[in-house]
Motif scaffolding. Sequence first.
Motif, PDB file in Angstrom:
ATOM      1  N   VAL A   7     -52.706  10.797  20.482  1.00 43.43           N
ATOM      2  CA  VAL A   7     -53.761  11.281  21.382  1.00 43.43           C
ATOM      3  C   VAL A   7     -53.959  12.765  21.063  1.00 43.43           C
ATOM      4  O   VAL A   7     -53.084  13.395  20.454  1.00 43.43           O
ATOM      5  CB  VAL A   7     -53.405  11.087  22.879  1.00 43.43           C
ATOM      6  N   PRO A   8     -55.086  13.357  21.448  1.00 35.89           N
ATOM      7  CA  PRO A   8     -55.356  14.755  21.064  1.00 35.89           C
ATOM      8  C   PRO A   8     -54.581  15.785  21.894  1.00 35.89           C
ATOM      9  O   PRO A   8     -55.143  16.728  22.441  1.00 35.89           O
ATOM     10  CB  PRO A   8     -56.873  14.894  21.243  1.00 35.89           C
ATOM     11  N   LEU A   9     -53.273  15.586  21.998  1.00 35.08           N
ATOM     12  CA  LEU A   9     -52.382  16.530  22.654  1.00 35.08           C
ATOM     13  C   LEU A   9     -51.317  16.984  21.658  1.00 35.08           C
ATOM     14  O   LEU A   9     -50.814  16.173  20.875  1.00 35.08           O
ATOM     15  CB  LEU A   9     -51.687  15.885  23.859  1.00 35.08           C
ATOM     16  N   TYR A  10     -50.967  18.261  21.708  1.00 35.93           N
ATOM     17  CA  TYR A  10     -49.915  18.807  20.858  1.00 35.93           C
ATOM     18  C   TYR A  10     -49.031  19.720  21.705  1.00 35.93           C
ATOM     19  O   TYR A  10     -49.534  20.454  22.552  1.00 35.93           O
ATOM     20  CB  TYR A  10     -50.505  19.599  19.675  1.00 35.93           C
ATOM     21  N   PHE A  11     -47.715  19.664  21.494  1.00 41.22           N
ATOM     22  CA  PHE A  11     -46.832  20.506  22.308  1.00 41.22           C
ATOM     23  C   PHE A  11     -46.412  21.757  21.548  1.00 41.22           C
ATOM     24  O   PHE A  11     -46.248  21.754  20.324  1.00 41.22           O
ATOM     25  CB  PHE A  11     -45.612  19.725  22.819  1.00 41.22           C
ATOM     26  N   LYS A  12     -46.274  22.832  22.303  1.00 45.56           N
ATOM     27  CA  LYS A  12     -45.764  24.114  21.809  1.00 45.56           C
ATOM     28  C   LYS A  12     -44.657  24.527  22.782  1.00 45.56           C
ATOM     29  O   LYS A  12     -44.918  25.099  23.842  1.00 45.56           O
ATOM     30  CB  LYS A  12     -46.869  25.187  21.799  1.00 45.56           C
ATOM     31  N   VAL A  13     -43.432  24.199  22.437  1.00 43.85           N
ATOM     32  CA  VAL A  13     -42.273  24.481  23.282  1.00 43.85           C
ATOM     33  C   VAL A  13     -41.666  25.807  22.850  1.00 43.85           C
ATOM     34  O   VAL A  13     -41.481  26.059  21.658  1.00 43.85           O
ATOM     35  CB  VAL A  13     -41.228  23.355  23.178  1.00 43.85           C
ATOM     36  N   ALA A  14     -41.355  26.679  23.825  1.00 46.81           N
ATOM     37  CA  ALA A  14     -40.700  27.964  23.530  1.00 46.81           C
ATOM     38  C   ALA A  14     -39.343  27.994  24.216  1.00 46.81           C
ATOM     39  O   ALA A  14     -39.242  27.685  25.420  1.00 46.81           O
ATOM     40  CB  ALA A  14     -41.569  29.124  24.015  1.00 46.81           C
ATOM     41  N   THR A  15     -38.295  28.352  23.467  1.00 44.10           N
ATOM     42  CA  THR A  15     -36.957  28.254  24.046  1.00 44.10           C
ATOM     43  C   THR A  15     -35.954  29.112  23.275  1.00 44.10           C
ATOM     44  O   THR A  15     -36.255  29.663  22.211  1.00 44.10           O
ATOM     45  CB  THR A  15     -36.495  26.780  24.044  1.00 44.10           C
ATOM     46  N   LEU A  16     -34.756  29.213  23.841  1.00 42.68           N
ATOM     47  CA  LEU A  16     -33.615  29.805  23.145  1.00 42.68           C
ATOM     48  C   LEU A  16     -32.990  28.728  22.266  1.00 42.68           C
ATOM     49  O   LEU A  16     -32.682  27.631  22.744  1.00 42.68           O
ATOM     50  CB  LEU A  16     -32.564  30.312  24.142  1.00 42.68           C
ATOM     51  N   LYS A  17     -32.761  29.046  21.017  1.00 38.98           N
ATOM     52  CA  LYS A  17     -32.317  28.025  20.063  1.00 38.98           C
ATOM     53  C   LYS A  17     -30.984  27.409  20.436  1.00 38.98           C
ATOM     54  O   LYS A  17     -30.812  26.187  20.415  1.00 38.98           O
ATOM     55  CB  LYS A  17     -32.227  28.636  18.660  1.00 38.98           C
ATOM     56  N   HIS A  18     -30.007  28.244  20.802  1.00 37.84           N
ATOM     57  CA  HIS A  18     -28.647  27.743  21.002  1.00 37.84           C
ATOM     58  C   HIS A  18     -28.373  27.330  22.447  1.00 37.84           C
ATOM     59  O   HIS A  18     -27.268  26.893  22.757  1.00 37.84           O
ATOM     60  CB  HIS A  18     -27.634  28.783  20.541  1.00 37.84           C
ATOM     61  N   ALA A  19     -29.375  27.460  23.310  1.00 29.89           N
ATOM     62  CA  ALA A  19     -29.249  26.981  24.689  1.00 29.89           C
ATOM     63  C   ALA A  19     -30.074  25.719  24.891  1.00 29.89           C
ATOM     64  O   ALA A  19     -30.335  25.323  26.024  1.00 29.89           O
ATOM     65  CB  ALA A  19     -29.692  28.069  25.671  1.00 29.89           C
ATOM     66  N   SER A  20     -30.481  25.094  23.795  1.00 26.89           N
ATOM     67  CA  SER A  20     -31.384  23.944  23.877  1.00 26.89           C
ATOM     68  C   SER A  20     -30.840  22.770  23.076  1.00 26.89           C
ATOM     69  O   SER A  20     -30.277  22.937  21.996  1.00 26.89           O
ATOM     70  CB  SER A  20     -32.777  24.320  23.344  1.00 26.89           C
ATOM     71  N   ILE A  21     -31.030  21.586  23.633  1.00 27.31           N
ATOM     72  CA  ILE A  21     -30.704  20.331  22.938  1.00 27.31           C
ATOM     73  C   ILE A  21     -32.008  19.543  22.853  1.00 27.31           C
ATOM     74  O   ILE A  21     -32.471  18.989  23.854  1.00 27.31           O
ATOM     75  CB  ILE A  21     -29.649  19.518  23.698  1.00 27.31           C
ATOM     76  N   LEU A  22     -32.597  19.522  21.682  1.00 26.39           N
ATOM     77  CA  LEU A  22     -33.900  18.887  21.516  1.00 26.39           C
ATOM     78  C   LEU A  22     -33.804  17.498  20.896  1.00 26.39           C
ATOM     79  O   LEU A  22     -34.784  16.753  20.904  1.00 26.39           O
ATOM     80  CB  LEU A  22     -34.810  19.772  20.652  1.00 26.39           C
ATOM     81  N   TYR A  23     -32.635  17.165  20.375  1.00 30.85           N
ATOM     82  CA  TYR A  23     -32.504  15.875  19.693  1.00 30.85           C
ATOM     83  C   TYR A  23     -31.057  15.402  19.757  1.00 30.85           C
ATOM     84  O   TYR A  23     -30.134  16.182  19.506  1.00 30.85           O
ATOM     85  CB  TYR A  23     -32.941  16.017  18.226  1.00 30.85           C
TER      86      TYR A  23
END
Length: 519
Positions: free
Chosen positions: A248-264
């Motif tokens: 669908v015509p949606l795209y995410f732009k997530v902003a975060t601290l690299k080492h305080a995040s679990i993305l996968y």
Amino acid sequence: MASKEKELNKLRVLIQENLRVQRGGADRVKYIDGGTALVDAISRQNHVVFARRGCGKSLLLHSSAGMLGDGNKAIYLNCEDFKRHSFPNVLIEILDALFGELEAHLWGWFGKKKKSKLLIQKIRQDLASLRQKEDVSEQQVREVEANGSGRSGGADVEVMAPGGAGFKLGAKQEETKKKEIERTFKTRSDKLRDLDNWLPSLKKQIAEFFALSSSVETVLIQVDDFYHLRREDQPFVVDYIHRLCKDVPLYFKVATLKHASILYVDRDGQPIGAQERHDYQPINIDYTLSDFQKTQGQNKRILTEFCRLAGLGANAVPTLFKGEGFSRLVMAGGGVPRDTLSLFLEALRDAQANGDGRIGKDDVRVLSRSNFERRIEELKHDSQTGDHEPLIKGIYVLREFCLEKKTSCFLIAERVLQQDDQFRSLIYRLLDYRIVHNAGTALTHKSHSGSFQAFAIDIGCYAHLRKLQGRMNEVDLSKADAHERLRSAPVLDLTSFQSKWTSVPSDAEARMTNEEVEH
């Protein structure tokens, strides 16, 4: 003279109003891009923006939104609004905030079409119903948390150092983190299953919504400060957002601290979350002390732009400093623009009151302690329940090691960082909180074999101490010989770390912030 004072006052106001980016604030200074971050941030691609606090993640999102061409729009969400909210309700609340923003811009972006309004209202009604639906496993969750297993807070995990002695780094580390993610999935699976079952229908409604529009082709979903969400919930939230945006015509732009995040995460062979380079492209806007000249140049460009807007001219920065004042300012700020600018305002005030109006090395040194204390407060504010205690213990250990060795920099073997997840996690999280700074990678040591990473302890840990006057072997990272000097820096190994960890006093924070100051 009066004109110069007026311009400096305007400079103060401009910097003060732009230290933090928020809606309803002052007119923002645009993001100053030293690379391709702005171009990437406006593209129709999923991105995650990584940087420490104060490096301009929020400013990048806001500035890029103002650069979008016709047919492209951006919706901004701040995850601090959902801090400590439980999963999966936090996901429902984020989705409702997203569609609430779409509803608020409905007429301006999509035109006065009744069907579009009805579609959005139906989606939000479905989300509200799901939000109110009782979690089937909620009682089980309460029972698990009551007996202490799977707690989200301060239980400790024992980590074995070489030789068999252990030290505790806190419950939010690798093995316990994996167990907590598994617990989150099992105990919240009922409502999560409803969300998953609803997703195809939701995406069909979104596609229909865009089909009704004659002007808006794409919406970028800007999700700021993602690290405020509970880490065990993060992969599930980003997983749903990623699947929502697909096709669908949606795209995410997530902003975060690299080492305080679990993305996968990988759950029994089933991928959960979004994987770097496959599901999103990274945008790294951090400038570290490992390339001091590049970092100093970026901070100078930012301050120069503020000076220009204040009427001081594009060449004003050198006139505001003397000697090594500016390089020391960047060092004290850890290369982070917000910290550097905040320290600049304090140093300029003192220099105007007590000197010739120019900032020198000693002016910065005096202020470094208060800057260190602010970083500890930010750490306590941002970290999750129970997390800040082991982090502060870690700061104390690193600081004691550096004071004992009378050095501002230390090395850690790449092998140790690769093999010990918990030790690496602690060091890297302190990088996020600007307590230690990256000073170099892939270094060789003059007396030890292998490859090493170099770190600099924040100068606020030691610059104010009387007992170290003239005795600290400080590596000036702005100098040409810095790389060579780092090759002789002391090596911190797990045995040394563990030994100091066991003797950390209960009042470690007070001891670090209340020591006698050198005037």
